[in-house]
Write a protein that holds these residues in place. Structure first.
Motif, mmCIF file in Angstrom:
data_model
loop_
_atom_site.group_PDB
_atom_site.id
_atom_site.type_symbol
_atom_site.label_atom_id
_atom_site.label_comp_id
_atom_site.label_asym_id
_atom_site.label_seq_id
_atom_site.Cartn_x
_atom_site.Cartn_y
_atom_site.Cartn_z
ATOM 1 N N ALA A 13 0.832 -1.209 0.000
ATOM 2 C CA ALA A 13 0.000 0.000 0.000
ATOM 3 C C ALA A 13 0.864 1.255 0.000
ATOM 4 O O ALA A 13 0.564 2.242 -0.689
ATOM 5 C CB ALA A 13 -0.942 -0.007 1.210
ATOM 6 N N GLN A 14 1.952 1.229 0.773
ATOM 7 C CA GLN A 14 2.840 2.399 0.818
ATOM 8 C C GLN A 14 3.504 2.616 -0.539
ATOM 9 O O GLN A 14 3.616 3.752 -1.013
ATOM 10 C CB GLN A 14 3.889 2.210 1.907
ATOM 11 C CG GLN A 14 4.752 3.441 2.136
ATOM 12 C CD GLN A 14 5.537 3.372 3.429
ATOM 13 O OE1 GLN A 14 5.517 2.360 4.121
ATOM 14 N NE2 GLN A 14 6.236 4.444 3.765
ATOM 15 N N ASP A 15 3.941 1.531 -1.181
ATOM 16 C CA ASP A 15 4.540 1.651 -2.522
ATOM 17 C C ASP A 15 3.524 2.158 -3.531
ATOM 18 O O ASP A 15 3.857 2.942 -4.435
ATOM 19 C CB ASP A 15 5.099 0.302 -2.974
ATOM 20 C CG ASP A 15 6.332 -0.109 -2.169
ATOM 21 O OD1 ASP A 15 6.921 0.773 -1.510
ATOM 22 O OD2 ASP A 15 6.687 -1.301 -2.194
ATOM 23 N N PHE A 16 2.281 1.712 -3.392
ATOM 24 C CA PHE A 16 1.233 2.174 -4.303
ATOM 25 C C PHE A 16 1.035 3.677 -4.162
ATOM 26 O O PHE A 16 0.956 4.409 -5.161
ATOM 27 C CB PHE A 16 -0.068 1.434 -4.008
ATOM 28 C CG PHE A 16 -1.262 1.967 -4.757
ATOM 29 C CD1 PHE A 16 -1.449 1.673 -6.104
ATOM 30 C CD2 PHE A 16 -2.195 2.780 -4.123
ATOM 31 C CE1 PHE A 16 -2.544 2.180 -6.802
ATOM 32 C CE2 PHE A 16 -3.280 3.284 -4.804
ATOM 33 C CZ PHE A 16 -3.447 2.980 -6.144
ATOM 34 N N PHE A 69 2.367 10.278 -3.548
ATOM 35 C CA PHE A 69 2.093 10.656 -2.157
ATOM 36 C C PHE A 69 3.062 9.925 -1.247
ATOM 37 O O PHE A 69 3.170 8.700 -1.299
ATOM 38 C CB PHE A 69 0.656 10.310 -1.766
ATOM 39 C CG PHE A 69 0.290 10.743 -0.368
ATOM 40 C CD1 PHE A 69 -0.052 12.057 -0.108
ATOM 41 C CD2 PHE A 69 0.313 9.840 0.685
ATOM 42 C CE1 PHE A 69 -0.374 12.464 1.179
ATOM 43 C CE2 PHE A 69 -0.016 10.229 1.969
ATOM 44 C CZ PHE A 69 -0.357 11.555 2.206
ATOM 45 N N ASN A 70 3.756 10.678 -0.393
ATOM 46 C CA ASN A 70 4.742 10.115 0.519
ATOM 47 C C ASN A 70 4.102 9.858 1.878
ATOM 48 O O ASN A 70 3.802 10.786 2.617
ATOM 49 C CB ASN A 70 5.924 11.090 0.659
ATOM 50 C CG ASN A 70 7.094 10.459 1.392
ATOM 51 O OD1 ASN A 70 6.910 9.604 2.253
ATOM 52 N ND2 ASN A 70 8.296 10.869 1.040
ATOM 53 N N GLU A 81 -8.662 1.254 -1.959
ATOM 54 C CA GLU A 81 -9.662 0.741 -1.025
ATOM 55 C C GLU A 81 -9.504 -0.758 -0.811
ATOM 56 O O GLU A 81 -9.622 -1.248 0.307
ATOM 57 C CB GLU A 81 -11.063 1.059 -1.533
ATOM 58 C CG GLU A 81 -11.432 2.535 -1.414
ATOM 59 C CD GLU A 81 -12.796 2.836 -2.007
ATOM 60 O OE1 GLU A 81 -13.238 2.079 -2.891
ATOM 61 O OE2 GLU A 81 -13.420 3.827 -1.591
ATOM 62 N N VAL A 82 -9.218 -1.496 -1.890
ATOM 63 C CA VAL A 82 -9.003 -2.938 -1.763
ATOM 64 C C VAL A 82 -7.793 -3.211 -0.878
ATOM 65 O O VAL A 82 -7.815 -4.088 0.000
ATOM 66 C CB VAL A 82 -8.818 -3.573 -3.156
ATOM 67 C CG1 VAL A 82 -8.335 -5.012 -3.024
ATOM 68 C CG2 VAL A 82 -10.128 -3.536 -3.936
ATOM 69 N N MET A 83 -6.705 -2.452 -1.083
ATOM 70 C CA MET A 83 -5.501 -2.640 -0.274
ATOM 71 C C MET A 83 -5.757 -2.319 1.191
ATOM 72 O O MET A 83 -5.315 -3.052 2.088
ATOM 73 C CB MET A 83 -4.374 -1.752 -0.814
ATOM 74 C CG MET A 83 -3.770 -2.233 -2.112
ATOM 75 S SD MET A 83 -2.406 -1.170 -2.634
ATOM 76 C CE MET A 83 -1.604 -2.252 -3.825
ATOM 77 N N ALA A 84 -6.465 -1.222 1.457
ATOM 78 C CA ALA A 84 -6.747 -0.833 2.838
ATOM 79 C C ALA A 84 -7.648 -1.866 3.521
ATOM 80 O O ALA A 84 -7.451 -2.192 4.698
ATOM 81 C CB ALA A 84 -7.388 0.549 2.871
ATOM 82 N N GLN A 87 2.505 3.167 10.042
ATOM 83 C CA GLN A 87 2.042 3.036 8.653
ATOM 84 C C GLN A 87 0.563 2.671 8.594
ATOM 85 O O GLN A 87 -0.186 3.227 7.786
ATOM 86 C CB GLN A 87 2.872 1.976 7.911
ATOM 87 C CG GLN A 87 4.332 2.345 7.732
ATOM 88 C CD GLN A 87 5.198 1.855 8.869
ATOM 89 O OE1 GLN A 87 4.729 1.694 9.998
ATOM 90 N NE2 GLN A 87 6.472 1.618 8.580
ATOM 91 N N GLU A 88 0.139 1.729 9.462
ATOM 92 C CA GLU A 88 -1.255 1.301 9.449
ATOM 93 C C GLU A 88 -2.183 2.446 9.818
ATOM 94 O O GLU A 88 -3.231 2.642 9.188
ATOM 95 C CB GLU A 88 -1.435 0.135 10.426
ATOM 96 C CG GLU A 88 -2.787 -0.583 10.299
ATOM 97 C CD GLU A 88 -3.882 0.086 11.114
ATOM 98 O OE1 GLU A 88 -5.066 -0.055 10.751
ATOM 99 O OE2 GLU A 88 -3.551 0.770 12.104
#
Length: 793
Positions: A508-511, A517-518, A552-555, A577-578
């Motif tokens: 998700a972070q890489d996405f 967005f950082n 949304e799917v990743m979250a 991160q979460e």
């Protein structure tokens, strides 16, 4: 160490400085990096050192100080390839907070009369306190017969104006005339500087003729206390709107450490008190900073003892709820109002709770439900238990029905065999097992919490009996289905589940990084900055339908994995991160549930109203519907060309599409209208992507141009802006994640400066003007999505 006119410059000089402009002792910093983080490639140390010494002139002194403080407390983030060639993320320690007085870990240095040069002025502070090459303490001294205020007004205030980079790493400001002594932060006004009067809670107040400087030096600047203050007793608070740096007062430091000391005490008497729930009373008078004391205590407990602790803050009125929670969010210790416990829903780290909720917990009823047997009264009495009141409840009340009602106070039941099979309670969420079971009985018991209902996502089973082996056997018999007879284990080890959870977080972070967005910037932000970053994250993921759905799917996947392995301690490594991903997701859901698109819809309705005509009805004529073919498509298209936030645009599209689908359902022959609408949207998206490049060129041009320039000169500057962006967007730089690497940032900035010096008109730009505009362009690219996309982040 006395530096006045005896220092010299160069690698082998007294302090290793190359010039009097340097305030960070690079030689000591690099030695500490290698000492505290051994065995890394040289690039990792050089990258960390570059971040330590970086000077971003586009930011205020306080902004820089806050960033440097986070590097000091949390470590310097670097990326490097390990011996196996894998890219590795790590934070390098600058200071060892766990073993502060160990000379093999930390080097403490006091420097007197050090010359420091700013852009124009040269100044010589009285005393600077260094830890591993970082100037953490500033001390200004006056004669005993001069008021301490002069140290603030005449010296310290001047240094902030003339040599502000001296305070980039500052943690404490100390002022004294040898008798009186006060301390504060770089944002403290003189009235907010405090005195340090006691070393221990039981110490008496100093007498009127007792010098305060020795008390302050012994209490704050011994090695353990100094690093404890730096790590655990500094906050950045935006509660009042303007960011302020807060350093704990004497009573806050002593009180919090007394609580921590009691919690960690090995003394039997104190351990007994803690186990009995009597940790003590931390008394505050009005205006003495109780909200800050709460944050200092909760944050130090999580940082130094365990992140598993949940803190309950109980208040008796709403205004205290808002005040305390506002301070927590303003200091970044809580991110949003979901950190408050409302209607019994508690968060992971700290909870605001009112007395009404305590009453809710007190009224919760616990009942025993067991099969009756002869002689049970005497049997239970052997265990000093009285079964009679519980049997009366089982006989005279319908406990079966009461327990199925979520609103009923009967919320906890203790059973032996009854209700373990064939009894369905949809709202049942947690099952505690302390009885040996196996086979079909075990499977039936587990199924009690797996009923769908009550808003729960899954059931939680707490096993006190160690029945994993029995569960594996039962699952192999009853739950394999088509896999029966295979070697595949239906139960996975927690370690594997935590690893997969971590992978989903990183994905998700890489996405988000790929979208521009950082996530680390959101994690580091506090207060209003964090709220602004969340909105920016929402807008980023809403740029396209596909992007939003993917996020949304990743979250959802992250949330499901979290629920599946909570409360495994391995989850805490991914807390930041979460929480950040959840904040974007939750804000996105709020935007979807109640989108504010009324203004846009009104404008759209106006377009349709002016483009649709009706004929006058006569008595014998049937009613005439709106003629859809008469909608002015060009005006509709113009509405899509207006600039608007992505979230509003997507919400508007959803509303329009639903309305058009309803029209087509009533009149299928008008499908051509829907197709034309889809063409408008596709054409808008195509032109939008083209326009973004032109907008970026215009932004850079605005930063470079001057109002006094002629039209040809302005055209030339626009060409320079376009060439610069094209150059940075080309394959010449090949820099991934450039905003996360200080060395990469330096390369980007150097490229900007070089291009502007070579290509800007020779007349009209002095050297310092070109440097200033290069700083502005760099800051713009660093802070905007354009800069992010330009370097493939």
């Amino acid at each position: 160490m006395f530096a006045y006119d005896t220092e010299g410059f160069g690698p082998e000089s007294l302090l290793g400085r190359t010039s009097d402009r340097e305030v960070v002792l690079r030689r000591d910093v690099e030695a500490a990096l290698r000492r505290l983080n051994p065995g890394l490639p040289d690039d990792a140390y050089h990258d960390a050192l570059a971040q330590v010494t970086a000077d971003d002139r586009t930011k205020t002194l306080l902004q820089v100080n806050k960033e440097k403080y986070r590097l000091l407390r949390d470590g310097v983030p670097v990326k490097y390839r390990d011996e196996a060639g894998r890219m590795t993320d790590r934070r390098l320690k600058l200071v060892d907070f766990d073993d502060p007085a160990n000379p093999k870990k930390n080097r403490f240095l006091v420097v007197r009369e050090l010359w420091v040069k700013g852009d124009t002025y040269r100044r010589r502070p009285d005393v600077l306190g260094y830890v591993n090459g970082l100037p953490l303490v500033f001390i200004e001294l006056k004669r005993y017969d001069q008021h301490i205020d002069k140290a603030f007004k005449q010296n310290y205030s001047d240094y902030k104006d003339t040599i502000p980079h001296l305070f980039h790493w500052n943690a404490l400001i100390l002022l004294s005339n040898g008798v009186d002594a006060k301390y504060g932060s770089i944002t403290s006004i003189m009235e907010h500087f405090s005195r340090w009067k006691r070393q221990k809670e039981e110490d008496p107040e100093p007498t009127a003729d007792q010098p305060l400087l020795p008390l302050l030096l012994r209490g704050m600047l011994n090695k353990e206390a100094l690093l404890d203050l730096v790590e655990n007793f500094i906050l950045f608070d935006r509660t009042e709107g303007e960011l302020q740096k807060i350093v704990a007062r004497n009573h806050q430091y002593l009180g919090v450490n007394q609580v921590i000391g009691k919690l960690l005490s090995k003394e039997p008497g104190m351990q007994a008190e803690v186990e009995a729930g009597r940790l003590g009373v931390f008394w505050h008078t009005q205006g003495s900073g109780k909200s800050y004391s709460m944050i200092f205590l909760t944050e130090k407990t999580h940082r130094k003892i365990s992140a598993k602790y949940t803190f309950v803050v109980m208040t008796d009125r709403n205004e205290l709820d808002e005040q305390i929670f506002g301070t927590y969010t303003g200091c970044g210790a809580a991110t949003n109002k979901k950190a408050k416990a409302m209607d019994g829903k508690a968060p992971d780290r700290f909870t605001l709770i009112r007395r009404a909720q305590v009453e809710w917990m007190k009224e919760t009823e616990i009942c025993v439900v067991v099969s009756p047997e002869q002689g049970e009264v005497a049997e239970f009495r052997k265990w000093e238990l009285d079964i009679v009141p519980h049997r009366e409840k089982m006989v005279h009340r319908d406990l079966n029905l009461e327990f199925k009602k979520p609103e009923h106070p009967f919320r906890v039941v203790i059973v032996c065999a009854m209700w373990l099979t064939g009894y369905d309670v949809k709202c049942l969420a947690t099952l505690y097992l302390d009885k040996p079971m196996k086979g079909h009985t075990l499977m039936q018991a587990i199924a009690r919490v797996n009923r769908v209902g009550g808003g729960k996502k899954n059931g939680l089973i707490i096993d006190y009996n160690g029945m994993l082996k029995s569960l594996r056997k039962a699952l192999a018999t009853f739950a394999q289905g088509d896999r029966k007879g295979s070697d595949q284990d239906i139960l996975r080890d927690d370690t594997e589940a935590v690893a997969e959870y971590g992978q989903s977080i990183r994905a998700a972070q890489d996405f988000l990084t790929g979208c521009g967005f950082n996530l680390d910037e959101l994690i580091a932000a506090n207060g209003f900055d964090k709220q602004a970053m969340i909105l920016r994250g929402v807008n980023t993921v809403c740029e396209t339908d596909e992007r939003r759905k993917t996020f949304e799917v990743m979250a959802d996947d992250i949330a499901a994995r979290f629920r599946g392995i909570f409360p495994n301690p391995g989850l805490y490594a991914y807390d930041e991160q979460e929480n950040a991903i959840a904040a974007i997701y939750n804000r996105l859901q709020e935007s979807k549930e109640s989108p504010d698109v009324s203004e846009m819809l009104q404008a759209l309705y106006a377009v349709i109203d002016t483009a649709v005509t009706t004929d006058t009805l006569t008595v014998n004529e049937p009613p005439v519907r709106y003629e859809l073919t008469k909608i002015d498509i060009s005006r509709l298209q113009a509405e899509f060309e207006r600039t608007c936030p992505n979230i509003k645009m997507l919400n508007l599209r959803e509303k329009i599409e639903k309305r058009l689908e309803a029209m087509i359902a009533r009149n299928p022959t008008r499908v051509d209208l829907y197709e034309r609408y889809q063409e408008i949207v596709a054409e808008y998206n195509k032109e939008y992507n083209k326009d973004k490049d032109a907008v970026e060129v215009q932004k850079v041009f605005d930063l470079l141009q001057k109002d006094t320039q002629t039209r040809p000169e302005r055209e030339r500057i626009k060409e320079v802006a376009k060439e610069l962006l094209d150059k940075l967007l080309s394959d010449k730089l090949q820099i991934d994640h450039w905003r996360e690497k200080a060395t990469a940032q330096a390369q980007v900035k150097a490229e900007i400066i070089k291009h502007l010096f070579v290509n800007l008109p020779e007349t009209g730009y002095a050297e310092h003007e070109i440097s200033a505009r290069a700083d502005l362009v760099f800051a713009h690219l660093y802070q905007t999505c354009a800069g992010t996309m330009a370097f493939h982040q």
